[in-house]
Write a protein that holds these residues in place. Structure first.
Motif, PDB file in Angstrom:
ATOM      1  N   LEU A  71       0.835  -1.213   0.000  1.00  0.00           N
ATOM      2  CA  LEU A  71       0.000   0.000   0.000  1.00  0.00           C
ATOM      3  C   LEU A  71       0.863   1.253   0.000  1.00  0.00           C
ATOM      4  N   LYS A  72       0.480   2.161  -0.873  1.00  0.00           N
ATOM      5  CA  LYS A  72       1.132   3.481  -0.899  1.00  0.00           C
ATOM      6  C   LYS A  72       0.038   4.527  -1.021  1.00  0.00           C
ATOM      7  N   GLY A  73      -0.300   5.162   0.080  1.00  0.00           N
ATOM      8  CA  GLY A  73      -1.326   6.196   0.053  1.00  0.00           C
ATOM      9  C   GLY A  73      -2.727   5.627   0.010  1.00  0.00           C
ATOM     10  N   PRO A  74      -3.723   6.511   0.041  1.00  0.00           N
ATOM     11  CA  PRO A  74      -5.118   6.061   0.075  1.00  0.00           C
ATOM     12  C   PRO A  74      -5.574   5.494  -1.261  1.00  0.00           C
ATOM     13  N   GLY A  75      -6.693   4.787  -1.260  1.00  0.00           N
ATOM     14  CA  GLY A  75      -7.225   4.225  -2.497  1.00  0.00           C
ATOM     15  C   GLY A  75      -8.669   3.801  -2.293  1.00  0.00           C
ATOM     16  N   ALA A  76      -9.385   3.642  -3.394  1.00  0.00           N
ATOM     17  CA  ALA A  76     -10.798   3.267  -3.330  1.00  0.00           C
ATOM     18  C   ALA A  76     -10.996   1.849  -2.820  1.00  0.00           C
ATOM     19  N   ASP A  77      -9.896   1.073  -2.750  1.00  0.00           N
ATOM     20  CA  ASP A  77     -10.000  -0.291  -2.219  1.00  0.00           C
ATOM     21  C   ASP A  77     -10.181  -0.308  -0.706  1.00  0.00           C
ATOM     22  N   ARG A  78     -10.015   0.859  -0.065  1.00  0.00           N
ATOM     23  CA  ARG A  78     -10.235   0.954   1.379  1.00  0.00           C
ATOM     24  C   ARG A  78     -11.199   2.096   1.678  1.00  0.00           C
ATOM     25  N   GLY A  79     -12.375   1.758   2.224  1.00  0.00           N
ATOM     26  CA  GLY A  79     -13.336   2.791   2.607  1.00  0.00           C
ATOM     27  C   GLY A  79     -13.126   3.150   4.059  1.00  0.00           C
ATOM     28  N   MET A  80     -13.242   4.421   4.376  1.00  0.00           N
ATOM     29  CA  MET A  80     -13.010   4.822   5.771  1.00  0.00           C
ATOM     30  C   MET A  80     -14.203   5.542   6.378  1.00  0.00           C
ATOM     31  N   VAL A  81     -14.464   5.225   7.648  1.00  0.00           N
ATOM     32  CA  VAL A  81     -15.499   5.917   8.416  1.00  0.00           C
ATOM     33  C   VAL A  81     -14.868   6.342   9.741  1.00  0.00           C
ATOM     34  N   PHE A  82     -15.012   7.622  10.062  1.00  0.00           N
ATOM     35  CA  PHE A  82     -14.387   8.157  11.273  1.00  0.00           C
ATOM     36  C   PHE A  82     -15.447   8.494  12.322  1.00  0.00           C
ATOM     37  N   GLN A  83     -14.965   8.825  13.528  1.00  0.00           N
ATOM     38  CA  GLN A  83     -15.905   9.209  14.587  1.00  0.00           C
ATOM     39  C   GLN A  83     -16.639  10.500  14.229  1.00  0.00           C
ATOM     40  N   THR A  84     -15.906  11.456  13.693  1.00  0.00           N
ATOM     41  CA  THR A  84     -16.542  12.682  13.210  1.00  0.00           C
ATOM     42  C   THR A  84     -16.912  12.419  11.756  1.00  0.00           C
ATOM     43  N   TYR A  85     -18.084  12.828  11.372  1.00  0.00           N
ATOM     44  CA  TYR A  85     -18.711  12.260  10.187  1.00  0.00           C
ATOM     45  C   TYR A  85     -18.015  12.578   8.866  1.00  0.00           C
ATOM     46  N   THR A  86     -17.313  13.697   8.811  1.00  0.00           N
ATOM     47  CA  THR A  86     -16.543  14.054   7.620  1.00  0.00           C
ATOM     48  C   THR A  86     -17.326  13.932   6.307  1.00  0.00           C
ATOM     49  N   LEU A  87     -18.596  14.324   6.334  1.00  0.00           N
ATOM     50  CA  LEU A  87     -19.340  14.434   5.071  1.00  0.00           C
ATOM     51  C   LEU A  87     -18.995  15.775   4.434  1.00  0.00           C
ATOM     52  N   ILE A  97     -22.915  10.308  -1.248  1.00  0.00           N
ATOM     53  CA  ILE A  97     -22.765   8.875  -1.544  1.00  0.00           C
ATOM     54  C   ILE A  97     -22.212   8.671  -2.953  1.00  0.00           C
ATOM     55  N   ARG A  98     -22.605   9.566  -3.861  1.00  0.00           N
ATOM     56  CA  ARG A  98     -22.201   9.448  -5.260  1.00  0.00           C
ATOM     57  C   ARG A  98     -20.762   9.880  -5.520  1.00  0.00           C
ATOM     58  N   TYR A  99     -20.192  10.600  -4.540  1.00  0.00           N
ATOM     59  CA  TYR A  99     -18.908  11.267  -4.766  1.00  0.00           C
ATOM     60  C   TYR A  99     -17.812  10.372  -5.375  1.00  0.00           C
ATOM     61  N   GLY A 100     -17.567   9.228  -4.737  1.00  0.00           N
ATOM     62  CA  GLY A 100     -16.484   8.351  -5.200  1.00  0.00           C
ATOM     63  C   GLY A 100     -16.750   7.768  -6.579  1.00  0.00           C
ATOM     64  N   LEU A 101     -18.026   7.530  -6.857  1.00  0.00           N
ATOM     65  CA  LEU A 101     -18.404   6.957  -8.159  1.00  0.00           C
ATOM     66  C   LEU A 101     -18.139   7.971  -9.273  1.00  0.00           C
ATOM     67  N   GLN A 141     -23.846   9.511  10.248  1.00  0.00           N
ATOM     68  CA  GLN A 141     -22.908   8.383  10.243  1.00  0.00           C
ATOM     69  C   GLN A 141     -23.379   7.296   9.265  1.00  0.00           C
ATOM     70  N   ARG A 142     -24.692   7.157   9.116  1.00  0.00           N
ATOM     71  CA  ARG A 142     -25.194   6.195   8.130  1.00  0.00           C
ATOM     72  C   ARG A 142     -24.795   6.622   6.717  1.00  0.00           C
ATOM     73  N   VAL A 143     -24.839   7.932   6.459  1.00  0.00           N
ATOM     74  CA  VAL A 143     -24.439   8.425   5.137  1.00  0.00           C
ATOM     75  C   VAL A 143     -22.943   8.178   4.919  1.00  0.00           C
ATOM     76  N   ALA A 144     -22.161   8.397   5.966  1.00  0.00           N
ATOM     77  CA  ALA A 144     -20.710   8.171   5.847  1.00  0.00           C
ATOM     78  C   ALA A 144     -20.424   6.696   5.512  1.00  0.00           C
ATOM     79  N   ILE A 145     -21.183   5.796   6.122  1.00  0.00           N
ATOM     80  CA  ILE A 145     -20.998   4.369   5.841  1.00  0.00           C
ATOM     81  C   ILE A 145     -21.400   4.066   4.390  1.00  0.00           C
TER      82      ILE A 145
END
Ligand code: ADP
Ligand code: ADP
Length: 228
Positions: A71-87, A97-101, A141-145
Motif C-alpha cells: 500500500l502506498k497512500g489512500p485508495g478506493a480499495d479501502r473505505g473509511m469511516v471516522f468518529q466525526t462524520y466528515t461528510l 454517496i455518489r462522490y467516489g463513483l 454516520q449512516r451516510v458516511a458508511i
C-alpha cells in the motif's frame, strides 16, 4: 480475495522536540470476510494503525500489503469511516454517496443504481436531497458508511464510528453495521475502546498494549447468529 497483512509495521511521530514511537514493529494478518476489532487503551496507537492501513499516514518502517500490493497512500480499495462524520457539508446525502463513483467516472445510470441501493440500505431514501446539517448524528454516520460502501471497497475501516452517538443510536448503528457486514461480505477493521461493542460485532479481536502499540492478544469470537 482481500487478505490484508502487515509486516514489521512501525510508526514514529517526529517533531522538532521529540519522537513518539506509536506503533512498534507490528505483524498482522486479516483474511477476507473477517470482522476484526482492534481494542486497547486510549493512546495505544489504534487510530495510527488504522490511518496507516487507510494510507492517510505514512509508515515509518515495514509494510502493509493488500491483495499482494504494497500500500502506498489512500485508495478506493479501502473505505473509511471516522468518529466525526466528515461528510461534504455542501453536498446532499445523495451527492455525498455518489462522490467516489463520480471520481472514478462511473456511468450515471450505473451510479444511480448503486446510490439507490445504499440509500435504501441505510434507510434514508426520503432524505436523499437533505444536507448533512439537516441530519442527526446517527443519520450522518449512516451516510458516511454508505459513501464508503458505494466504492465497493475491499476493506471497510472504521475508527470509533459510534463513539459520538447516544446509547440508543449507537445500538441501532451496531445492528446496521452487522447487517451490512452479513450482506455485503466485506472485510471490516473496526477500532474501538469498547470491548462490549467488539465482542458484539466482530469475529476476531486484536488487543493492543499501552503505547508503543503492539498486539498482545488475538481472540476469535463465536458469532451467536448465522451469517447469510
Ligand atoms: P489511539 O487511537 O489508540 O487512542 P493514537 O493512534 O491516536 O491512539 O495515538 C497513539 C500515540 O501517538 C499517542 O501517544 C498519541 O499522542 C501519538 N500521536 C498520534 N497522532 C500524533 C501526531 N500527529 N503527532 C504526534 N503524536 C501523535
Ligand atoms: P439518531 O440516529 O441521531 O438517533 P435517528 O436516525 O433515530 O437519529 O433519526 C432522527 C429522527 O429522524 C427521528 O425522529 C426519526 O424518526 C427520523 N428518521 C430517521 N430515519 C428516518 C427515515 N428513514 N425516514 C423517516 N424518518 C426518519
Amino acid at each position: 480475495n482481500s487478505r490484508i497483512f502487515g509486516r514489521n509495521v512501525t510508526k514514529v511521530y517526529k517533531s522538532r522536540k521529540k519522537e513518539t514511537l506509536a506503533i512498534d514493529h507490528v505483524d498482522f494478518d486479516i483474511l477476507e470476510n473477517e470482522f476484526v476489532s482492534i481494542v486497547g487503551p486510549s493512546g495505544c496507537g489504534k487510530s495510527t494503525l488504522l490511518k496507516m492501513i487507510g494510507g492517510l499516514d505514512d509508515i515509518s518502517e515495514g509494510a502493509i500489503i493488500l491483495d499482494d500490493q504494497v500500500l502506498k497512500g489512500p485508495g478506493a480499495d479501502r473505505g473509511m469511516v471516522f468518529q466525526t462524520y466528515t461528510l461534504f457539508p455542501w453536498m446532499s446525502v445523495e451527492e455525498n454517496i455518489r462522490y467516489g463513483l463520480k471520481e472514478k467516472k462511473c456511468p450515471k445510470d450505473k451510479a444511480d443504481v448503486i446510490v439507490n441501493k445504499y440509500l435504501d440500505l441505510i434507510g434514508l431514501s426520503q432524505f436523499r436531497k437533505a444536507l448533512p446539517k439537516e441530519l442527526s448524528g446517527g443519520m450522518k454516520q449512516r451516510v458516511a458508511i454508505a459513501r464508503a460502501l458505494a466504492n465497493s471497497p475491499e476493506v471497510l475501516l472504521m475508527d470509533e464510528p459510534f463513539g459520538a452517538l447516544d446509547p440508543q443510536t449507537k445500538a441501532n448503528m451496531q445492528l446496521l453495521t452487522r447487517k451490512i457486514w452479513q450482506k455485503e461480505k466485506t472485510t471490516v477493521i473496526f477500532v474501538t475502546h469498547d470491548i462490549e461493542e467488539a465482542v458484539y460485532l466482530s469475529t476476531r479481536i486484536l488487543v493492543m498494549s499501552q503505547r508503543p502499540g503492539r498486539f498482545i492478544a488475538d481472540i476469535p469470537v463465536f458469532l451467536p447468529y448465522e451469517r447469510d
